[in-house]
Design an enzyme around this catalytic site. Structure first.
Site, PDB file in Angstrom:
ATOM      1  N   CYS A  12      -6.076  30.241   8.286  1.00  0.00           N
ATOM      2  CA  CYS A  12      -7.176  29.978   7.353  1.00  0.00           C
ATOM      3  C   CYS A  12      -8.075  31.217   7.354  1.00  0.00           C
ATOM      4  CB  CYS A  12      -7.956  28.756   7.801  1.00  0.00           C
ATOM      5  SG  CYS A  12      -8.718  29.000   9.399  1.00  0.00           S
ATOM      6  N   HIS A  41      -5.370  28.931  19.045  1.00  0.00           N
ATOM      7  CA  HIS A  41      -4.412  28.125  19.807  1.00  0.00           C
ATOM      8  C   HIS A  41      -2.995  28.413  19.346  1.00  0.00           C
ATOM      9  CE1 HIS A  41      -7.955  25.355  20.713  1.00  0.00           C
ATOM     10  NE2 HIS A  41      -7.648  26.022  21.795  1.00  0.00           N
ATOM     11  N   HIS A  73     -14.121  29.305  16.510  1.00  0.00           N
ATOM     12  CA  HIS A  73     -14.724  28.000  16.818  1.00  0.00           C
ATOM     13  C   HIS A  73     -16.212  28.088  17.141  1.00  0.00           C
ATOM     14  CE1 HIS A  73     -10.844  26.270  16.939  1.00  0.00           C
ATOM     15  NE2 HIS A  73     -10.466  26.761  18.090  1.00  0.00           N
ATOM     16  N   CYS A  95     -16.474  31.453  12.633  1.00  0.00           N
ATOM     17  CA  CYS A  95     -16.175  31.287  11.209  1.00  0.00           C
ATOM     18  C   CYS A  95     -17.464  30.944  10.448  1.00  0.00           C
ATOM     19  CB  CYS A  95     -15.158  30.164  11.053  1.00  0.00           C
ATOM     20  SG  CYS A  95     -14.918  29.709   9.337  1.00  0.00           S
ATOM     21  N   HIS A 123     -13.225  19.587  22.249  1.00  0.00           N
ATOM     22  CA  HIS A 123     -12.777  20.708  21.411  1.00  0.00           C
ATOM     23  C   HIS A 123     -13.835  21.815  21.455  1.00  0.00           C
ATOM     24  CE1 HIS A 123     -11.708  23.076  17.885  1.00  0.00           C
ATOM     25  NE2 HIS A 123     -10.504  22.535  17.973  1.00  0.00           N
ATOM     26  N   GLU A 125     -14.970  23.902  19.350  1.00  0.00           N
ATOM     27  CA  GLU A 125     -15.951  23.939  18.249  1.00  0.00           C
ATOM     28  C   GLU A 125     -17.041  22.902  18.491  1.00  0.00           C
ATOM     29  OE1 GLU A 125     -14.419  23.435  14.185  1.00  0.00           O
ATOM     30  OE2 GLU A 125     -16.332  22.520  13.678  1.00  0.00           O
ATOM     31  N   CYS A 189     -14.026  21.480   6.571  1.00  0.00           N
ATOM     32  CA  CYS A 189     -13.726  22.720   5.859  1.00  0.00           C
ATOM     33  C   CYS A 189     -12.764  22.452   4.694  1.00  0.00           C
ATOM     34  CB  CYS A 189     -13.101  23.671   6.862  1.00  0.00           C
ATOM     35  SG  CYS A 189     -12.264  25.023   6.128  1.00  0.00           S
ATOM     36  N   SER A 217      -3.251  23.201  19.429  1.00  0.00           N
ATOM     37  CA  SER A 217      -4.091  23.348  18.244  1.00  0.00           C
ATOM     38  C   SER A 217      -4.370  21.978  17.627  1.00  0.00           C
ATOM     39  CB  SER A 217      -3.383  24.260  17.237  1.00  0.00           C
ATOM     40  OG  SER A 217      -3.880  24.012  15.955  1.00  0.00           O
TER      41      SER A 217
HETATM   42  S1  SF4 Z   1     -13.889  26.163   9.390  1.00  0.00           S
HETATM   43 FE1  SF4 Z   1     -12.205  26.225  10.794  1.00  0.00          FE
HETATM   44  S2  SF4 Z   1     -10.441  25.705   9.494  1.00  0.00           S
HETATM   45 FE2  SF4 Z   1     -12.093  26.250   8.112  1.00  0.00          FE
HETATM   46  S3  SF4 Z   1     -11.823  28.421   7.655  1.00  0.00           S
HETATM   47 FE3  SF4 Z   1     -13.217  28.244   9.411  1.00  0.00          FE
HETATM   48  S4  SF4 Z   1     -11.931  28.385  11.228  1.00  0.00           S
HETATM   49 FE4  SF4 Z   1     -10.615  27.917   9.505  1.00  0.00          FE
END
Ligand code: SF4
Length: 499
Positions: A12, A41, A73, A95, A123, A125, A189, A217
């Site tokens: 992603c 992962h 994360h 991200c 997790h 995140e 997301c 993952s």
């Molecule tokens: S939020 Fe998570 S799944 Fe979405 S783009 Fe960012 S890292 Fe990737």
């Protein structure tokens, strides 16, 4: 058996960005580079990073030096501060979509709101998000866990970005019905939503599903769960070697998808291994595919293409020595393609593992073939005259320098070390090299008429540009599928306009 690759399979945006950032840092800085926890992962990517001397730290030491990259994360703010206090330079690759959730939580936690996170409390995140909740964060991974929470005077509800859509829908519906004063945010997301929706659709349309990605993952596991939930056979593998073909023996079509942390080279490799396995069942087909692969890997097919195109262009220009020109082009293209593949063995290990292996195993023969064909091409061009020889010599140097690190660090700021690192350089170099050998060399040797040379040149570069820009350099059935997908995507977006 038909294999359908999901459009959303693979990295992603957030993961690609984090991987790019750490690889970029490894070329720009001399300091040791670490990631705080596993970058993603996926065992193969982690191995690739270790080979590049990018290691990970799991705990923050009291003192440290070097660069630490925070993964997509994200981490709790306390950890980020502790890393800096320990003496590390921190690169934050969280991200942007996770950052948004962190900002929401931070803003409301400051005002005294409780924070409910639909997600797995273990997790990374979610651990990072809880760090922004000022001690009043609550992760729920089931409806029972949500029911068990006390009622809050003020609360916000968010989801882990890769959370299962239907679970979060249930959480939201319950909150609206029983705690309508809670503020709800849609934080799953878009990439996760699309991936999950596509796998549901593909599972319906196909007889079985293969999900490729790390067993650790969460988003990959969720894809496998969604696929299995449709009642179709679904397997979650990390590597094609794990495929149980017995399970798939009744399937006429299989959907192949991958989690957000699965790189393209693993998806491609899995696709090829399934394809090879299927071909083994038909000896004649297998022989034909083997022969096709050999012609592709050795670049004999590409050089035959160059020869044919040169012959056609020579004819268009009304030249006299068409076969001679075609031979020069064939030998030049064969030599350049093989040499560049030999120089790219290291990077191809990840992008084109089969090609890298072939070039590694046959290195000596391929070097001999490349040098002999390159030398023979130059000799034949010399027979056509000194200008032809000089032109081919210049194109040979340019072709050879494509993969070599010839740009000083100060010029490329460490990011651009070779011509191949310059965006768009591949297409420009290939188009100019083919245009020169297929058109300009014959024109120089036979003193062609300017108008017919221009027409032939446009014809040749147009064809080569189309091939290079739309197809990747390893034509296969998978490439065909990608092109089909691109056209389908283009058509879906523009059909209203076109019709
Ligand atoms: S939020 Fe998570 S799944 Fe979405 S783009 Fe960012 S890292 Fe990737």
């Amino acid at each position: 058996m038909k294999i359908v690759i999901a459009k959303t399979a693979g990295f992603c945006m957030g993961v690609r960005r984090a991987v790019d950032m750490v690889l970029d840092a490894s070329t720009r800085y001399q300091d040791p580079i670490f990631t705080y926890g596993p970058l993603i992962h996926n065992p193969q990517v982690l191995q690739m990073l270790e080979e590049k001397h990018i290691f990970r730290i799991e705990k923050i030491p009291e003192k440290g030096t070097g660069i630490v990259l925070i993964r997509a994360h994200g981490v709790p703010p306390q950890d980020q501060a502790a890393l800096k206090d320990a003496g590390f330079k921190v690169i934050n690759a969280t991200c942007p979509r996770v950052l948004r959730v962190q900002v929401i939580i931070n803003r409301y936690a400051k005002k005294g709101y409780a924070v409910i996170i639909a997600g797995d409390k273990d997790h990374p995140e979610v651990i990072g998000l809880l760090g922004y909740a000022r001690g009043n964060g609550h992760a729920v991974d089931s409806m029972e866990a949500l029911f068990a929470l006390p009622g809050f005077e003020n609360a916000i509800v968010v989801a882990q970005t890769t959370q299962n859509l239907s679970f979060y829908d249930e959480v939201k519906a319950w909150c609206r019905a029983h705690a309508s004063h809670y503020r709800i945010f849609d934080t799953i997301c878009g990439s996760t939503e699309k991936r999950q929706a596509e796998i549901r659709m593909l599972a319906e349309e196909n007889d079985a599903v293969i999900v490729v990605g790390g067993k650790d993952s969460g988003n990959t596991r969720r894809l496998a769960e969604i696929a299995a939930g449709t009642g179709k056979p679904a397997v979650h593998i990390e590597d094609a070697a794990e495929i149980d073909y017995e399970t798939l023996s009744q399937a006429k079509s299989v959907a192949l998808t991958a989690g957000a942390s699965t790189p393209n080279w693993i998806i491609t490799d899995t696709y090829r291994k399934i394809e090879n396995h299927l071909q083994k069942r038909h000896a004649v087909k297998a022989g034909l595919y083997f022969f096709r692969d050999f012609l592709l890997k050795t670049n004999i097919l590409a050089s035959a293409g160059a020869g044919s195109l040169t012959y056609a262009c020579s004819k268009l220009q009304g030249n006299g020595q068409n076969l001679h020109h075609a031979l020069v082009a064939m030998l030049y293209v064969l030599s350049m393609q093989i040499l560049n593949n030999l120089f790219a063995i290291r990077s191809d290990r990840y992008n084109h593992p089969k090609r890298a292996l072939f070039y590694k195993e046959n290195r000596t023969y391929l070097w001999i073939l490349a040098v002999l064909s390159g030398g023979a091409g130059l000799y034949l061009s010399f027979l056509s005259g000194p200008v032809s020889f000089l032109l081919l010599l210049i194109m040979s140097f340019l072709g050879l320098s494509y993969n070599l690190k010839i740009i000083p660090l100060s010029v490329g700021k460490g990011r651009i070390a070779s011509i191949k690192d310059i965006p768009g350089s591949k297409t420009i170099l290939i188009v100019s090299a083919w245009g020169t050998v297929t058109c300009l060399l014959p024109a120089v040797a036979d003193h062609g008429n300017l108008l017919s040379v221009a027409a032939a040149f446009l014809f040749a570069v147009g064809l080569v540009f189309g091939r290079t820009a739309f197809l990747i350099s390893w034509p296969s059935r998978e490439t065909g599928l990608r092109v089909k997908k691109r056209f389908r995507f283009f058509w879906e977006r523009n059909k209203a306009l076109i019709s």
